[in-house]
Design an enzyme around this catalytic site. Structure first.
Site, PDB file in Angstrom:
ATOM      1  N   TYR A 468      -0.613  -3.670  13.814  1.00  0.00           N
ATOM      2  CA  TYR A 468      -0.165  -3.168  12.474  1.00  0.00           C
ATOM      3  C   TYR A 468       1.280  -3.328  12.474  1.00  0.00           C
ATOM      4  O   TYR A 468       1.935  -3.789  11.725  1.00  0.00           O
ATOM      5  CB  TYR A 468      -0.685  -1.642  12.328  1.00  0.00           C
ATOM      6  CG  TYR A 468      -0.550  -0.951  10.915  1.00  0.00           C
ATOM      7  CD1 TYR A 468      -1.232  -1.549   9.602  1.00  0.00           C
ATOM      8  CD2 TYR A 468       0.530  -0.451  10.543  1.00  0.00           C
ATOM      9  CE1 TYR A 468      -1.012  -0.935   8.455  1.00  0.00           C
ATOM     10  CE2 TYR A 468       0.789   0.232   9.249  1.00  0.00           C
ATOM     11  CZ  TYR A 468      -0.082  -0.427   8.106  1.00  0.00           C
ATOM     12  OH  TYR A 468       0.321  -0.022   6.798  1.00  0.00           O
ATOM     13  N   SER A 548      -3.354  -5.130   5.501  1.00  0.00           N
ATOM     14  CA  SER A 548      -2.276  -4.537   4.879  1.00  0.00           C
ATOM     15  C   SER A 548      -1.025  -4.731   5.227  1.00  0.00           C
ATOM     16  O   SER A 548      -0.611  -6.089   5.479  1.00  0.00           O
ATOM     17  CB  SER A 548      -2.533  -2.963   4.510  1.00  0.00           C
ATOM     18  OG  SER A 548      -1.821  -2.459   3.662  1.00  0.00           O
ATOM     19  N   ASP A 632      -7.792  -4.472  -5.580  1.00  0.00           N
ATOM     20  CA  ASP A 632      -6.852  -3.865  -4.655  1.00  0.00           C
ATOM     21  C   ASP A 632      -5.610  -3.814  -5.593  1.00  0.00           C
ATOM     22  O   ASP A 632      -5.038  -4.563  -6.002  1.00  0.00           O
ATOM     23  CB  ASP A 632      -6.548  -4.751  -3.654  1.00  0.00           C
ATOM     24  CG  ASP A 632      -5.774  -4.205  -2.705  1.00  0.00           C
ATOM     25  OD1 ASP A 632      -5.027  -3.261  -2.826  1.00  0.00           O
ATOM     26  OD2 ASP A 632      -5.626  -4.747  -1.388  1.00  0.00           O
ATOM     27  N   HIS A 667      -8.530  -1.846  -1.834  1.00  0.00           N
ATOM     28  CA  HIS A 667      -7.703  -2.151  -0.629  1.00  0.00           C
ATOM     29  C   HIS A 667      -8.599  -1.709   0.653  1.00  0.00           C
ATOM     30  O   HIS A 667      -8.120  -1.863   1.715  1.00  0.00           O
ATOM     31  CB  HIS A 667      -6.485  -0.990  -0.532  1.00  0.00           C
ATOM     32  CG  HIS A 667      -5.425  -1.451   0.327  1.00  0.00           C
ATOM     33  ND1 HIS A 667      -5.032  -2.777   0.434  1.00  0.00           N
ATOM     34  CD2 HIS A 667      -4.745  -0.807   1.353  1.00  0.00           C
ATOM     35  CE1 HIS A 667      -3.901  -2.675   1.331  1.00  0.00           C
ATOM     36  NE2 HIS A 667      -3.985  -1.671   2.025  1.00  0.00           N
TER      37      HIS A 667
END
Length: 699
Positions: A468, A548, A632, A667
């Protein structure tokens, strides 16, 4: 169904059937950023209302699902995932008024159900979101009870959107009391007695509510029995802020207001609710630090902050002189990052040591009580409740241990199992190993690698590397059904704790932001190189995955080092770094990224790694399956659309480039279990097929 690397059918990746991608038209659209122009040929895909975009989505999905349908073991993976997923899941209970509430899912229910029991132990369904819509795409978000537990405000999300509807009911009868709110976004719900609730939202944007910019957040108060148009603005009318939230103290005396312009750093204010004419008092002005109130006893405030403490500390101050020059340390900063909670009259300091939990208990005078014995090495969360509670709950999990809920008696320091799931997964057959590897600049990065005991490190193990690296988010060990299936199939699952995350506090976060964002990609690349050098896997059997901000990570890594991995799985990614800040609440991400309008230097830096702008002709990119949702409104799907179009146009070689666009999905939050399983199975089937697997042998 289990696959091991020693039994899998390896070999050269079979030549893919020729894929005819949809024709994606281009335009002469140019973007202007800091007086510089940039070509934006797929700009038209940003229009989520257009028939042309809808047709493109339809055609892309047709190609993708046709490809996936031909993978021989796709359904086998899905069936195993459904079987493993099918176990009862029960949350920790919480008391409101005369009832005890808890969430439960019988296994494959699309949405978890909120139940309750009365004092006699009689159980009933309180809210069942599976009944909110025919296709289970409407989910239950926040549930907030009045202080006496007699009234409830709950929010719902439709098709995964961040825009919420709020419904008010009587807790005892479960009947609607008539009030409702619409167009609420990025909001908690906090009751002022039984009078009404504080909530936050933006004015409805002009244009598409799924992609138009939302920039000025306001805190409102809704008084029961009135129309939403009469709701008063509490904060944000004169002060322009992107994110505003309000929380009423447990004793119903104070309103705490947090205001921010980005995802890092906030202002903090307080208002005395006992006096309607009381002013809003400033505790911290400016956005250089994070600060929040965790509790109060009368006029004494307990605050968590990273002001002069990058790893955070707890301070106290009197409400009448609340500014930082009056703060006194209660729980000082340590070498580990602090995440506190309160309950039963105690403070629980949950520290993160190399991404795993260590929990210490303090009283409200700052006296150390004990370190709480945890069931193992992993992630502990919970330890929160009301001041009057006699018992609390916490959950514990790691990569091979399904989340188990424990009852904790804070006075005695004793814990016992409250709810342990019965999962058809033999966790003892697997192990997690933490390693520290060197990034490009020599920084030591932690990574946890999970695999079946006895796995031969011969460079041929199918491996998913996950990351991430942003927004102060920490990746801590947690059990996942889809990952468990991957492990059963002989796969290795590795999670790298990259810079930009919160694992080592503010300095670690800042080291992966703005003009240092390349550090994050370098950390991820170095993780892959470590896995290959140590023969856990090789480039032919390595997949990289992230969602993301992690989707950006995958996009940047695969465009910078396409030779390093066989498969890339970017999900709901931030992929157009020149325009991300023009959509919905994207401008609030500027602390991490900077924007193309900041300076010529920032524009050049962003363009230098922006995945959409760094796809080149003649490069053999890895087999790529991009995933996104058509609703999203956090990271708009246009990011993924543009990236897919660029890759399909410029890809060299036989590796497929596909985009899987989930309809009526956002999302990720609130996605029905059935859709989650289908997507996870497709990702794993695509990954293994493109690593050269022809069959999935059973043990």
């Amino acid at each position: 169904m289990v696959v091991s690397s020693t039994m899998a059918s390896f070999g050269q990746n079979p030549k893919q059937n020729s894929i005819t991608y949809p024709v994606t038209k281009t335009s002469e659209q140019m973007g202007v950023f800091y007086d510089a122009k940039s070509n934006d040929p797929y700009h038209w895909l940003e229009d989520d209302k257009s028939a042309a975009t809808a047709e493109w989505v339809k055609e892309e999905n047709k190609v993708t699902f046709d490809y996936l349908s031909k993978i021989p073991f796709r359904n086998t993976i899905k069936q195993r995932m459904e079987k493993l997923w099918n176990y009862e899941k029960v949350s920790a209970p919480f008391k409101e008024g005369e009832f005890t509430y808890y969430y439960r899912n019988n296994g494959l229910q699309n949405q978890s159900v909120l139940y309750r029991k009365d004092a006699a132990g009689k159980e009933e369904i309180f809210l069942d979101p599976n009944t909110f819509s025919k296709d289970a795409t409407t989910s239950l978000d926040d549930v907030s009870f009045s202080k006496d537990g007699s009234l409830v405000a709950y929010s719902i999300s439709e098709a995964g959107s961040d825009w919420r509807k709020i419904i008010f009911i009587d807790a005892k009868s479960k009947k609607n009391i008539g009030d409702h709110l619409i167009d609420v976004k990025f909001s908690n719900l906090s009751w002022k007695g039984k009078e009404g609730v504080f909530y936050s939202s933006y004015e409805k944007p002009k244009g598409s509510e799924l992609s138009a910019k939302t920039d000025e957040h306001k805190l409102y108060f809704h008084k029961l029995g009135t129309n939403q148009t009469e709701d008063s603005i509490v904060f944000g009318d004169k002060e322009k802020r992107r994110y505003v939230g309000g929380t009423v103290s447990e004793d119903n005396r104070y309103l705490f207001i947090s205001a921010a312009n980005s995802t890092s750093g906030n202002e903090l204010y307080i208002k005395d609710l006992a006096n309607p004419k009381s002013p809003i008092v400033t505790i911290q002005k400016g956005f250089e630090n994070d600060v929040d109130i965790i509790d109060n006893i009368g006029s004494k405030l307990f605050i968590i902050t990273n002001f002069n403490a990058p790893n955070k500390r707890i301070v106290t101050v009197d409400v009448h002189n609340p500014t930082a020059d009056n703060w006194k340390d209660l729980v000082p900063e340590t070498e580990q990052v602090l995440f506190p909670s309160t309950g039963a009259g105690f403070i629980f300091a949950n520290y993160m040591k190399d991404a795993v939990s260590v929990v210490k208990q303090f009283d409200y005078n700052g006296k150390f009580i004990r370190e709480i014995a945890l069931p193992g090495i992993g992630t502990a969360s919970g330890f929160s409740g009301k001041m009057k509670d006699k018992e609390l709950y916490f959950s514990f999990t790691n990569y091979v241990t399904p989340g188990t809920t424990y009852t904790f008696m804070p006075k005695e320091g004793l814990s016992s199992v409250y709810a342990k799931p019965k999962v058809d997964f033999q966790g003892d057959d697997y192990m997690s190993k933490q390693v520290f590897y060197s990034s490009k600049d020599g920084t030591k990065i932690p990574m946890i690698i999970t695999y079946k005991k006895g796995t031969v490190l011969n460079g041929k193990n199918p491996t998913i590397l996950y990351g991430y690296g942003g927004f102060n988010v920490s990746l801590t060990p947690a059990f996942s059904i889809s990952n468990a299936v991957w492990l059963e199939m002989g796969g290795i699952y590795a999670v790298a704790n990259l810079r930009g995350g919160g694992e080592y506090g503010k300095k670690w976060h800042d080291a992966g932001t703005k003009m240092q964002k390349q550090n994050v990609f370098d950390d991820f690349i170095a993780a892959a190189e470590y896995m290959i050098a140590e023969k856990y896997t090789s480039s032919d059997f390595l997949a990289i995955k992230g969602g993301s901000n992690g989707g950006l990570l995958v996009g940047a890594t695969m465009t910078q080092r396409p030779d390093l991995m066989k498969v890339a799985l970017p999900a709901v990614g931030v992929l157009d770094m020149l325009r991300y800040h023009t959509f919905t609440a994207g401008a609030g991400w500027a602390y991490d990224y900077g924007t193309a309008d900041d300076s010529k230097e920032m524009l050049a830096y962003l363009k230098g790694y922006s995945p959409v702008h760094n796809v080149k002709f003649g490069v053999k990119y890895p087999a790529t399956l991009i995933t996104t949702g058509d609703h999203d409104d956090r990271v708009v799907p246009a990011h993924s659309f543009k990236f897919a179009a660029e890759l399909q146009k410029k890809q060299s070689g036989d590796n497929p480039v596909l985009i899987r666009i989930e309809t009526n999905a956002g999302h990720g939050a609130g996605k029905p279990v059935s859709k989650t399983i289908e997507e996870a199975a497709d990702l794993q089937a695509f990954t293994l097929f493109n690593m050269g697997f022809k069959t999935l042998p059973r043990l």
